[in-house]
Design an enzyme around this catalytic site. Structure first.
Site, short mmCIF file in Angstrom:
data_model
loop_
_atom_site.label_atom_id
_atom_site.label_comp_id
_atom_site.label_asym_id
_atom_site.label_seq_id
_atom_site.Cartn_x
_atom_site.Cartn_y
_atom_site.Cartn_z
N GLU A 1 0.82 -1.21 0.00
CA GLU A 1 0.00 0.00 0.00
C GLU A 1 0.86 1.26 0.00
O GLU A 1 0.53 2.25 -0.66
CB GLU A 1 -0.96 0.00 1.19
CG GLU A 1 -2.05 -1.05 1.12
CD GLU A 1 -2.97 -0.86 -0.08
OE1 GLU A 1 -3.02 0.25 -0.65
OE2 GLU A 1 -3.65 -1.83 -0.44
N TYR B 1 -6.26 6.40 4.31
CA TYR B 1 -6.44 5.34 3.31
C TYR B 1 -5.65 4.09 3.69
O TYR B 1 -6.19 2.97 3.70
CB TYR B 1 -6.01 5.82 1.92
CG TYR B 1 -5.86 4.66 0.97
CD1 TYR B 1 -6.98 4.08 0.38
CD2 TYR B 1 -4.61 4.10 0.71
CE1 TYR B 1 -6.86 2.98 -0.44
CE2 TYR B 1 -4.48 3.00 -0.12
CZ TYR B 1 -5.60 2.44 -0.69
OH TYR B 1 -5.48 1.33 -1.49
N ASP C 1 -9.32 5.35 -2.29
CA ASP C 1 -8.28 5.91 -3.16
C ASP C 1 -8.94 6.47 -4.41
O ASP C 1 -10.17 6.58 -4.49
CB ASP C 1 -7.22 4.85 -3.50
CG ASP C 1 -7.78 3.70 -4.34
OD1 ASP C 1 -9.01 3.67 -4.60
OD2 ASP C 1 -7.00 2.83 -4.76
#
Length: 347
Positions: free
Chosen positions: A38, A121, A139
């Site tokens: 990520e 996020y 996102d």
């Protein structure tokens, strides 16, 4: 579970992308691998990240291994992924998790948010994918899908809050991690920026933008302002043995902690060569090389004029002397690689 959630999960079970960091169905995800992927995927494409992800895991298989690595080594391995603050925070976060959490990532979003480099996020992605919590990572892919599904007229970036709230209403209690990845896959492969493949979308029937408008008109965006251009002089200083002077940039700020070829300040205002010479880290007779180096960052363009010269003796300087053939061993960002290539071919 809502009909919409079930529709998307059924689609995901058939169409899920095979990605290096994604576990096979029914297997538990590794929080370290989820976190690593990520962080790398922020503002970077999946195709680019794949090889970096594999290389990082080969070098540092666990969060403890990464915490014990030298920052320069991490920055060097990060070259090409851009946004080097992410690499510094990656290393810092690994150290915190190792030192304060005995090498185990916390499960709660709130505690994940306290770690270096982890924003809303990423915290939601780790919580849902690695720990199965009902969390909603939002996102660009998710924003696009939601803006079209609900035909959100408010323009970006003001619409971000509304889109996040709408996205959270879709997340099911069970399989939240799979649902999050399904949303990402849907945006990346079906509901893409310039094309909406509505005919194969599991949410085709209920998509407001498809029914009432043109999906690719969403999300609505404010007109982009033109990027300003900054200018500077860069100093290609060499010693008698051909070594080039490099120095480290401040930890905070653009390209923080990376090695650079020294330069004057980057400014939108014009600067004369005489003014720039005051920023030279060592005394030398400098000549201006033909052409120049242009580079574009997220928020501005940069134009560099290269001044090249030989330094007499071995004066004390703030930096290190590196032979041209050894430049590859240092964490030079793309911009500085452009400068070195220009100087070596033009000087």
């Amino acid at each position: 579970m809502s009909t919409r959630a079930q529709q998307l999960l059924d689609w995901y079970d058939r169409e899920r992308r095979d990605l290096p960091w994604r576990m096979a169905p029914g297997k538990k995800a590794d929080p370290y691998k989820v976190w690593m992927s990520e962080i790398m995927l922020q503002q970077t494409t999946v195709a680019t990240v794949k090889s970096y992800y594999r290389d990082f895991l080969q070098k540092w298989p666990t969060v403890q291994d990464l915490a014990g690595a030298d920052l320069d080594e991490v920055l060097h391995a990060w070259q090409g992924l851009g946004y080097y603050a992410r690499a510094r925070n990656l290393h810092k976060c690994a150290s915190v998790v190792t030192r304060e959490y005995n090498g185990r990532f916390p499960e709660e979003e709130k505690r994940l948010l306290e770690l270096p480099g982890i924003g809303p996020y990423t915290a939601a992605a780790i919580a849902s994918i690695a720990f199965g919590a009902k969390a909603t990572p939002v996102d660009g892919n998710v924003e696009r899908v939601v803006s079209r599904l609900f035909q959100v007229e408010e323009k970006m970036p003001k619409a971000k809050k509304q889109l996040a709230e709408l996205a959270s209403t879709l997340t099911p209690e069970k399989r939240a991690g799979d649902f999050a990845q399904a949303m990402m896959d849907l945006g990346a492969t079906v509901c893409s920026p310039k094309k909406a493949a509505c005919g194969i979308c599991p949410w085709m029937e209920g998509c407001e933008a498809r029914l009432k408008a043109e999906p690719t008109d969403y999300p609505k965006k404010e007109a982009k302002k033109p990027k300003p251009t900054r200018k500077a002089y860069v100093f290609w200083l060499t010693r008698k043995d051909g070594a080039v002077l490099l120095r480290r940039r401040p930890e905070k700020g653009l390209l923080g902690g990376m090695m650079e070829i020294p330069s004057s300040e980057w400014s939108e205002a014009d600067i004369t060569k005489q003014e720039a010479l005051r920023h030279s880290p060592a005394s030398a007779l400098l000549k201006e090389l033909e052409g120049g180096v242009r580079h574009t960052f997220t928020h501005f363009h940069l134009e560099l004029t290269v001044l090249s010269g030989r330094v007499n003796g071995n004066p004390p300087v703030n930096g290190v002397w590196v032979l041209p053939e050894d430049l590859k061993d240092h964490a030079l960002p793309t911009l500085m690689k452009k400068v070195s290539k220009h100087a070596l071919t033009t000087g």
